[in-house]
Design an enzyme around this catalytic site. Structure first.
Site, PDB file in Angstrom:
ATOM      1  N   GLY A 150       7.101  -1.443   9.222  1.00 14.98           N
ATOM      2  CA  GLY A 150       6.960  -1.759  10.639  1.00 14.98           C
ATOM      3  C   GLY A 150       6.829  -0.620  11.618  1.00 14.98           C
ATOM      4  N   CYS A 193      -2.228   6.423   3.187  1.00 18.21           N
ATOM      5  CA  CYS A 193      -1.474   7.668   3.001  1.00 18.21           C
ATOM      6  C   CYS A 193      -1.829   8.270   1.649  1.00 18.21           C
ATOM      7  CB  CYS A 193       0.029   7.431   3.129  1.00 18.21           C
ATOM      8  SG  CYS A 193       0.700   6.186   2.006  1.00 18.21           S
TER       9      CYS A 193
END
Length: 449
Positions: free
Chosen positions: A263, A377
């Site tokens: 989040g 990522c």
């Protein structure tokens, strides 16, 4: 796991932390379990509850140091052992790794490192016969280890060969070796603040980065730091904080965050005034997102489902779609050193297929004139640049909206020739290596015409 493996009040100080570190190392190296799974949530090691904060911090640093230096440690121990590391007793292997890591890279007296590693094998039925071996090898490590490590510093043994070869092919040998060197340093703590980065940098004894994040070297439990309980900030690598900012002014706009948990990017968008819908397939991860937003006094609509299959909601498309896609996470090895040893090259193909499905769904959810930000990522081109090339070829309505250096604090080195974002572990240099570096991230911004 037997209760006898946990700390007891009469135990030698520090032994419980090392015992749990050995269990967790065994989980990564032999059972292919991630550090996150073993440190937090329902699958966390039950012995963690018995550790004081100081011992818990020691245990985490031990495990991270070993995994960050695993190739070097393996080479060193092979030089010090006539017959190699014992394979019939995992605890003996762990004890050797734990002892050597402390001697070479941690502020632990050599005699304590040796003694506690010996006690570690003595307490294990299968490994007890190797107590003398562990004692002799670690004493030799204390005498001869550092010169042996110095000999191999330039060989980048702490990155798996297949991964280093890929980075050399993608970024060139010099940059790849700079990345490997950066990954070898223990990273700082990066946080995203709601407001006044300079004030929080002062309060947390850190510094405000040009990107707006705050970086500090404070250690210990994050929950005890000023501002955490009050919901004034959240932990987020400085590179991970950049993709959500590529939407520009989102106040009042409807944005969907696919694969949203835990989040951090959802919180950024909500803090900026967007009406956010957070989608994630994992109920446990979504519960964590919900807890994080509650602490921060922020709100998002939550949908627990497979984002690649989600049909959206009635009322038309979204003004913006953020796809923070599942990936190999090779850009996060400096913070999650287990990734280097858990991932395999063939994982890239399966994940690239999933990323393609998520991008196709994102395009369908986006209204005309809306903005799509895709990020991973990962340092692997198949999960970044190549994914966007394929999407643009397949979707004539989508076009790239190049990122400008001024949008990312003037850091020209993190903007590619095509106008995408590409951060590397060796970016953001600093005189103190502990305050340098970024996670490896890729992001592209597209518009639906």
């Amino acid at each position: 796991m037997p209760a006898s493996r946990f700390a007891v009040p009469s135990e030698v100080p520090g032994l419980a932390a090392r015992r749990i570190a050995a269990d967790i190392l065994d989980g990564v190296l032999h059972k292919h379990r991630t550090l996150d799974d073993q440190l937090d949530g329902a699958g966390a090691h039950p012995g963690l509850k018995t550790l004081a904060d100081r011992d818990r911090a020691l245990m985490r640093r031990l495990v991270a140091t070993i995994l960050r230096r695993l190739g070097s440690l393996g080479h060193l121990l092979s030089r010090l052992l006539d017959r190699g590391i014992p394979t019939d007793a995992p605890r003996a292997q762990s004890a050797l790794l734990i002892g050597a890591a402390q001697i070479l890279w941690m502020d632990v007296p050599d005699h304590a490192a040796v003694d506690l590693s010996v006690r570690l094998v003595q307490s294990d039925r299968r490994a007890a016969k190797y107590a003398g071996l562990v004692n002799a090898v670690l004493r030799r490590c204390a005498r001869e280890g550092q010169p042996l490590i110095d000999e191999i510093k330039s060989q980048n043994l702490d990155i798996p060969p297949w991964l280093l070869a890929r980075w050399i092919a993608a970024y060139g040998e010099t940059t790849a070796r700079e990345m490997a060197l950066a990954i070898g340093h223990e990273p700082s703590l990066d946080i995203t603040v709601k407001s006044d980065a300079a004030q929080w940098a002062s309060r947390l004894h850190g510094e405000a980065l040009p990107t707006g994040s705050v970086r500090t070297l404070l250690q210990g439990s994050v929950t005890m730091l000023p501002g955490f309980t009050d919901g004034q900030w959240w932990v987020q690598d400085a590179a991970a904080a950049l993709p959500a900012r590529l939407f520009g002014d989102v106040a009042g706009k409807a944005i969907v965050d696919l694969c949203a948990a835990p989040g951090g990017k959802t919180a950024q968008l909500a803090q900026a005034g967007a009406h956010v819908t957070a989608v994630d397939r994992s109920p446990a991860r979504m519960a964590r997102l919900r807890d994080n937003l509650a602490r921060l006094s922020l709100h998002a609509d939550e949908v627990v489902t497979d984002a690649a299959e989600w049909p959206g909601q009635s009322g038309g498309g979204f003004d913006g779609v953020l796809v923070d896609a599942p990936c190999t996470s090779t850009g996060t090895i400096r913070r999650h050193p287990d990734v280097a040893w858990l991932r395999q090259e063939n994982d890239i193909i399966a994940l690239a297929t999933l990323q393609k499905r998520l991008l196709q769904r994102a395009v369908a959810l986006l209204k005309r004139g809306g903005t799509l930000v895709y990020c991973t990522c990962s340092l692997e081109p198949e999960e970044g640049e190549q994914a966007i090339v394929s999407l643009l070829a397949a979707e004539p309505d989508m076009r790239r909206m190049p990122i400008e250096a001024g949008e990312v604090a003037g850091l020209e080195e993190i903007v590619t020739a095509d106008g995408d974002l590409r951060t590397l572990p060796c970016h953001l240099p600093h005189a103190d290596p502990r305050l340098a570096g970024l996670d490896g991230f890729y992001a592209a911004r597209l518009v639906k015409s």
